[in-house]
Motif scaffolding. Structure first.
Motif, short mmCIF file in Angstrom:
data_model
loop_
_atom_site.label_atom_id
_atom_site.label_comp_id
_atom_site.label_asym_id
_atom_site.label_seq_id
_atom_site.Cartn_x
_atom_site.Cartn_y
_atom_site.Cartn_z
N UNK A 32 -40.62 30.26 -13.70
CA UNK A 32 -40.54 30.96 -14.17
C UNK A 32 -40.33 32.36 -14.93
N UNK A 33 -41.79 33.45 -14.57
CA UNK A 33 -42.26 33.97 -16.23
C UNK A 33 -40.76 34.92 -16.86
N UNK A 88 -43.09 46.66 -13.71
CA UNK A 88 -43.79 47.45 -15.12
C UNK A 88 -44.67 45.66 -16.04
N UNK A 89 -43.76 45.29 -15.95
CA UNK A 89 -44.30 44.11 -17.17
C UNK A 89 -45.55 43.72 -16.81
#
Length: 237
Positions: free
Chosen positions: A208-209, A219-220
């Protein structure tokens, strides 16, 4: 009853290869998106939640039940795969619709009556005896959705539900899904498909980033995908 989907330090290894590692989540939101590149572990996570595979380590509960408890899971969640041909089992529409109800212990005559009523409510009574193979891709996807909804699950897990559909069929399916009372977990590699969710999870290489609101995570994610796309080599695959 314990509410939601709980994963505590869940890992999954398949054929000696780590697929998911150390996933801890408590999912309760009405609409949840799951994004990531192909091979990031998204589908494996949904299959694990649905009880189609067992975790190598860690614990998992869906509405208080273990995914291995098939009777409890029939009413807890349903799953819609990207390819309906991986889900359809029977040669006719009415048989396909009645199957899940029969699995829930409903006598076959009552299951068939409910299936016919569902088709009539959808304006598709003429589908009853149609061969499932004669339906279009979008129609087979819709059949799978109706089969799941007849079982009245509290959760729906959707694996790239729009990927193989043309734009009008996507729009019709999206309207149907948006109106459902169930909690939905939607897999996609396309940020726009999960923009309206309350929560977005980003999986990267089985971990899980990011986990948060769409305006925080997407956006990331988009920036990272653009960065990777600007690199000619795909040595990370």
């Amino acid at each position: 009853m314990e509410s939601g989907i709980h994963l505590q330090d869940v890992s999954l290894t398949l054929q000696g290869k780590p697929v998911l590692a150390g996933i801890t989540l408590h999912l309760t939101e009405p609409r949840i998106g799951l994004i990531g590149r192909n091979g990031s572990g998204k589908t494996s996570l949904l299959r694990l939640i649905a009880g189609l595979v067992a975790p190598t380590s860690g614990s998992l509960r869906v509405e208080g039940a273990r995914p291995s408890d098939r009777k409890a899971m029939l009413g807890a969640l349903g799953i819609l795969f990207q390819n309906p041909d991986h889900q359809i089992l029977f040669p006719t529409v009415i048989e396909e619709l009645a199957f899940g109800l029969i699995q829930q212990g409903i006598p076959k005559p009552q299951a068939l009556t409910r299936a016919r009523a569902a088709l009539a409510a959808e304006g598709r009574a003429h589908w009853e005896n149609a061969p499932t193979h004669s339906l279009s891709q979008g129609q087979r996807q819709y059949l799978c959705l109706l089969s799941v909804l007849l079982m009245q699950p509290r959760w729906l897990l959707l694996d790239e539900p729009f990927a193989a559909l043309d734009l009008p069929t996507q729009a019709r399916l999206r309207r149907r899904l948006d109106a459902l009372p169930q909690r939905l977990v939607t897999i996609s590699h396309a940020p726009e498909a999960v923009q309206a969710c309350q929560r977005v999870l980003w999986l990267e290489e089985g971990r899980l980033r990011a986990d948060g609101a769409p305006d925080q995570v997407l956006p990331e994610f988009g920036a990272e995908m653009a960065r990777r796309g600007a690199v000619d080599a795909d040595t990370d695959l």
